[in-house]
Structures are given as structure tokens and as C-alpha cells.
Design a protein around this motif. Structure first.
Motif, PDB file in Angstrom:
ATOM      1  N   ALA A  23       0.849  -1.186   0.000  1.00  0.00           N
ATOM      2  CA  ALA A  23       0.000   0.000   0.000  1.00  0.00           C
ATOM      3  C   ALA A  23       0.885   1.236   0.000  1.00  0.00           C
ATOM      4  N   ALA A  24       0.612   2.132  -0.911  1.00  0.00           N
ATOM      5  CA  ALA A  24       1.421   3.349  -0.992  1.00  0.00           C
ATOM      6  C   ALA A  24       0.573   4.458  -1.579  1.00  0.00           C
ATOM      7  N   CYS A  25       0.686   4.708  -2.871  1.00  0.00           N
ATOM      8  CA  CYS A  25      -0.023   5.822  -3.499  1.00  0.00           C
ATOM      9  C   CYS A  25      -1.532   5.602  -3.507  1.00  0.00           C
ATOM     10  N   VAL A  26      -1.967   4.425  -3.900  1.00  0.00           N
ATOM     11  CA  VAL A  26      -3.394   4.115  -4.000  1.00  0.00           C
ATOM     12  C   VAL A  26      -3.618   2.674  -3.578  1.00  0.00           C
ATOM     13  N   ASP A  27      -4.847   2.369  -3.203  1.00  0.00           N
ATOM     14  CA  ASP A  27      -5.250   0.982  -2.981  1.00  0.00           C
ATOM     15  C   ASP A  27      -5.701   0.401  -4.313  1.00  0.00           C
ATOM     16  N   LEU A  28      -5.317  -0.842  -4.580  1.00  0.00           N
ATOM     17  CA  LEU A  28      -5.662  -1.508  -5.833  1.00  0.00           C
ATOM     18  C   LEU A  28      -6.592  -2.675  -5.566  1.00  0.00           C
ATOM     19  N   VAL A  38      -5.810  -5.160 -12.635  1.00  0.00           N
ATOM     20  CA  VAL A  38      -6.000  -4.397 -11.406  1.00  0.00           C
ATOM     21  C   VAL A  38      -6.631  -3.056 -11.740  1.00  0.00           C
ATOM     22  N   TRP A  39      -7.279  -2.465 -10.755  1.00  0.00           N
ATOM     23  CA  TRP A  39      -7.847  -1.141 -10.931  1.00  0.00           C
ATOM     24  C   TRP A  39      -7.868  -0.414  -9.590  1.00  0.00           C
ATOM     25  N   GLY A  40      -7.873   0.913  -9.670  1.00  0.00           N
ATOM     26  CA  GLY A  40      -7.866   1.729  -8.467  1.00  0.00           C
ATOM     27  C   GLY A  40      -8.377   3.116  -8.790  1.00  0.00           C
ATOM     28  N   ARG A  41      -8.270   4.009  -7.792  1.00  0.00           N
ATOM     29  CA  ARG A  41      -8.744   5.377  -8.003  1.00  0.00           C
ATOM     30  C   ARG A  41      -7.709   6.359  -7.495  1.00  0.00           C
ATOM     31  N   ALA A  42      -7.307   7.241  -8.377  1.00  0.00           N
ATOM     32  CA  ALA A  42      -6.396   8.329  -8.022  1.00  0.00           C
ATOM     33  C   ALA A  42      -7.210   9.612  -7.858  1.00  0.00           C
ATOM     34  N   LEU A  58     -10.180   7.975 -15.660  1.00  0.00           N
ATOM     35  CA  LEU A  58     -11.538   8.446 -15.830  1.00  0.00           C
ATOM     36  C   LEU A  58     -11.759   9.727 -15.033  1.00  0.00           C
ATOM     37  N   ALA A  59     -12.899  10.362 -15.248  1.00  0.00           N
ATOM     38  CA  ALA A  59     -13.192  11.639 -14.595  1.00  0.00           C
ATOM     39  C   ALA A  59     -13.168  11.530 -13.078  1.00  0.00           C
ATOM     40  N   ASP A  60     -13.534  10.361 -12.532  1.00  0.00           N
ATOM     41  CA  ASP A  60     -13.533  10.186 -11.078  1.00  0.00           C
ATOM     42  C   ASP A  60     -12.208   9.651 -10.552  1.00  0.00           C
ATOM     43  N   GLY A  61     -11.194   9.539 -11.420  1.00  0.00           N
ATOM     44  CA  GLY A  61      -9.875   9.076 -11.011  1.00  0.00           C
ATOM     45  C   GLY A  61      -9.632   7.592 -11.189  1.00  0.00           C
ATOM     46  N   THR A  62     -10.643   6.844 -11.626  1.00  0.00           N
ATOM     47  CA  THR A  62     -10.486   5.400 -11.803  1.00  0.00           C
ATOM     48  C   THR A  62      -9.544   5.090 -12.963  1.00  0.00           C
ATOM     49  N   PHE A  63      -8.684   4.068 -12.779  1.00  0.00           N
ATOM     50  CA  PHE A  63      -7.787   3.607 -13.835  1.00  0.00           C
ATOM     51  C   PHE A  63      -7.677   2.089 -13.748  1.00  0.00           C
ATOM     52  N   ILE A  64      -7.264   1.457 -14.853  1.00  0.00           N
ATOM     53  CA  ILE A  64      -7.047   0.014 -14.889  1.00  0.00           C
ATOM     54  C   ILE A  64      -5.687  -0.271 -15.497  1.00  0.00           C
ATOM     55  N   ALA A  75       6.880  -4.030 -10.924  1.00  0.00           N
ATOM     56  CA  ALA A  75       6.399  -2.956 -11.780  1.00  0.00           C
ATOM     57  C   ALA A  75       6.319  -1.691 -10.935  1.00  0.00           C
ATOM     58  N   GLU A  76       6.432  -0.545 -11.608  1.00  0.00           N
ATOM     59  CA  GLU A  76       6.350   0.725 -10.890  1.00  0.00           C
ATOM     60  C   GLU A  76       5.108   1.488 -11.326  1.00  0.00           C
ATOM     61  N   LEU A  77       4.262   1.791 -10.358  1.00  0.00           N
ATOM     62  CA  LEU A  77       3.066   2.587 -10.586  1.00  0.00           C
ATOM     63  C   LEU A  77       3.336   3.998 -10.084  1.00  0.00           C
ATOM     64  N   VAL A  78       3.124   4.976 -10.952  1.00  0.00           N
ATOM     65  CA  VAL A  78       3.339   6.376 -10.574  1.00  0.00           C
ATOM     66  C   VAL A  78       1.998   7.095 -10.626  1.00  0.00           C
ATOM     67  N   VAL A  79       1.630   7.696  -9.501  1.00  0.00           N
ATOM     68  CA  VAL A  79       0.383   8.450  -9.394  1.00  0.00           C
ATOM     69  C   VAL A  79       0.747   9.869  -8.975  1.00  0.00           C
ATOM     70  N   GLY A  80       0.662  10.801  -9.904  1.00  0.00           N
ATOM     71  CA  GLY A  80       1.108  12.165  -9.608  1.00  0.00           C
ATOM     72  C   GLY A  80       2.596  12.153  -9.298  1.00  0.00           C
ATOM     73  N   ASP A  81       2.954  12.607  -8.105  1.00  0.00           N
ATOM     74  CA  ASP A  81       4.351  12.624  -7.679  1.00  0.00           C
ATOM     75  C   ASP A  81       4.707  11.420  -6.810  1.00  0.00           C
ATOM     76  N   CYS A  82       3.774  10.495  -6.659  1.00  0.00           N
ATOM     77  CA  CYS A  82       3.986   9.339  -5.781  1.00  0.00           C
ATOM     78  C   CYS A  82       4.373   8.115  -6.612  1.00  0.00           C
ATOM     79  N   ARG A  83       5.376   7.377  -6.139  1.00  0.00           N
ATOM     80  CA  ARG A  83       5.830   6.161  -6.816  1.00  0.00           C
ATOM     81  C   ARG A  83       5.531   4.950  -5.945  1.00  0.00           C
ATOM     82  N   GLN A  84       4.932   3.947  -6.528  1.00  0.00           N
ATOM     83  CA  GLN A  84       4.533   2.751  -5.802  1.00  0.00           C
ATOM     84  C   GLN A  84       5.124   1.523  -6.482  1.00  0.00           C
ATOM     85  N   GLN A  85       5.910   0.750  -5.749  1.00  0.00           N
ATOM     86  CA  GLN A  85       6.513  -0.463  -6.287  1.00  0.00           C
ATOM     87  C   GLN A  85       5.555  -1.632  -6.096  1.00  0.00           C
ATOM     88  N   LEU A  86       5.261  -2.314  -7.183  1.00  0.00           N
ATOM     89  CA  LEU A  86       4.350  -3.451  -7.153  1.00  0.00           C
ATOM     90  C   LEU A  86       5.123  -4.750  -7.304  1.00  0.00           C
TER      91      LEU A  86
END
Length: 280
Positions: A23-28, A38-42, A58-64, A75-86
């Protein structure tokens, strides 16, 4: 929380999905392993990328995002300025070695290679369409249904080695049922390919669930939709067959996110047991 976002996450428990991630930038939500989605909301309007590849938000921040059969372990997930290692869990696949197969059944003859190349372009173009439909994606992620019910005869990731030459891995789930069995849409979508006779896959339908998440249905005896048709979960789209390079009647159901082949079984409940077996 918006109605669309509620629908995205409502089906997670029903589908039996699991997740392994820090758990880091977003919950998946979903399956963080080879073949998983996987999908989550930024935050709305946030830039999101996976290993440098920009994701649709998406408009509500959802991504897949999806991970192919042989995806790397990290894998590296980047959400804005936050980096999350998966950490992407690996899987063991069934590999079979078959010797003594006539070579003409392993390597297509030259006269059909042009046809095969042309048909691959058709399929690639259908999957490359970008359909920005949050309503379709939300309905899909709320829970997929089996397009047919029956005995599972082939699974994602398996592979055969013919005469020492590896064949392409199997990227779908096979359900063995009689020719003529009705095939229904596992989730809402728009038809982007409807071909009655492709060399390898025979009668073939591709259904776009939005944002380049798609389902493919192979070896059909009848195609009962046309390109551009919009269907809802449970609508009839075709009939099972043994067309193309198939050894018997079955439905080969495949899914893809962008260029990654994902495992449909991660997105549906367990296959129902036949009535006789369930009551015995």
C-alpha cells in the motif's frame, strides 16, 4: 463516492479476486499477478503511469492496468508525484511436449501466410480502438459472467511444444460444449470485430468493454452480431462451434487490456457445476 465508482468495486468480493501489493499511493483491487487485471482510483485529473506507460484516468480518477502471461515480477506505478513499487506474482503453466506431429500441421503452408497476416491486422485494429466509455467499463468491472457454462477443457497460459518447436501459449479459457450452444456477452460492450471464418480462430467476435479492455470469442459456428452493435450482459452474440483450427466444439474466451493478454478466469466466479454433479 459516485455511482460509477461504487459499481467498479462492488463485484470484487463476488468475483473472488485477491491482491498482493504494498500500500502506498493508492489501494488496488484485482489480481496482481501474471495474467491479472488491477484497478484503483487516483485523485481526479492525476497523471497515472505503469512502468512509464501512461494509463487512462476516468473523470472520477479510476484507472485500470493489466499484466501479461510473462510479466516481470516487479512494476512501478506512478500516481502524480507518488511512486509505488508493485510485486507481480508469478504463475506455473502447464507445458506439454508432443513429438511426431506432421510438420504441415505445425507450420502453415505458404499459400495461407498472406491470409493469416491480413487477419492478424484486422484483429489488431479491432483491439486498438479507444472507446472512452466509463459506463461500459464500470459495468464490466462490477462483475463478469461466464459466456457459456460447461467443462473447462483448456486454461490460460498453457503451451505445447510440437516436434521441439514451442507453439504459441494459450491465452484464453476453453469451455467444451456442443456446437450450437448459445454464447452470451459476459459484460456490456461494443462489437469491434465480427468475422465468420478466420484461419486460426474461425468465427470470431471481439467485444470492447471500454478503455481497450476487450473480450474475444473464438471458433464460433455462428456470429450473431455485427460491428458497431452495443450489447448488454447476457445478450446473445453467437453460437459455439469448431471452426478454424479446432479439434472439437468449444468456446475459446480470451481477454486483453491494450497489448497484454489477461486471464478471464480472474474476473468471473467459479464455473457452476452441472446440475447432476451438484446434486450427487
Amino acid at each position: 463516492m459516485t455511482k460509477t465508482l461504487k459499481s467498479l468495486f462492488a463485484g470484487v468480493a463476488m468475483a473472488g479476486l485477491s491482491l498482493q501489493a504494498t500500500a502506498a499511493c493508492v489501494d488496488l483491487q484485482g489480481q496482481l499477478q501474471q495474467g491479472g487485471l488491477v484497478w484503483g482510483r487516483a485523485a481526479p485529473a492525476a497523471a497515472v503511469s505503469l512502468d512509464g506507460q501512461a494509463l487512462d484516468v476516468l473523470a472520477d480518477g479510476t484507472f485500470i492496468a493489466g499484466f501479461g502471461r510473462d510479466a516481470a515480477r516487479t512494476a512501478e506505478l506512478v500516481v502524480g508525484d507518488c511512486r509505488q513499487q508493485l510485486t507481480v506474482a508469478s504463475r506455473d503453466y502447464n507445458i506439454q511436449r508432443v513429438e511426431g506431429v506432421p510438420q504441415q500441421t505445425v507450420t502453415p503452408p505458404p499459400e495461407v501466410l498472406e491470409r493469416i497476416a491480413r487477419e492478424r491486422q484486422l484483429v489488431a485494429a479491432a483491439k486498438a480502438r479507444h472507446l472512452p466509455r466509463p459506463d461500459l467499463l464500470g459495468a464490466a468491472l462490477a462483475g463478469f459472467h461466464w459466456p457459456v457454462e460447461g467443462r473447462i477443457s483448456g486454461v490460460y497460459g498453457s503451451q505445447r511444444v510440437y516436434n521441439g518447436t514451442p507453439g504459441n501459449p494459450h491465452y484464453g479459457v476453453d469451455v467444451a460444449v456442443p456446437t450450437g450452444t448459445i454464447v452470451r456477452a459476459p459484460a456490456a460492450g461494443v462489437v469491434t470485430l465480427a468475422e465468420p471464418d478466420l484461419f486460426y480462430s474461425g468465427g470470431t467476435i471481439i467485444l470492447d468493454h471500454g478503455y481497450r479492455l476487450s473480450s474475444s470469442f473464438l471458433h464460433l459456428s455462428k456470429v450473431r452480431v455485427a460491428v458497431g452493435d452495443e450489447v448488454q450482459t447476457g445478450d446473445i452474440i453467437g453460437e459455439v462451434g469448431a471452426t478454424g483450427r479446432a479439434t472439437g466444439p468449444h468456446l475459446d474466451w480470451r481477454m486483453a487490456w491494450r497489448n497484454e493478454r489477461i486471464d478471464p478466469q480472474f474476473l468471473v466466479p467459479p464455473m457452476p457445476q452441472p446440475a447432476a454433479a451438484a446434486g450427487s
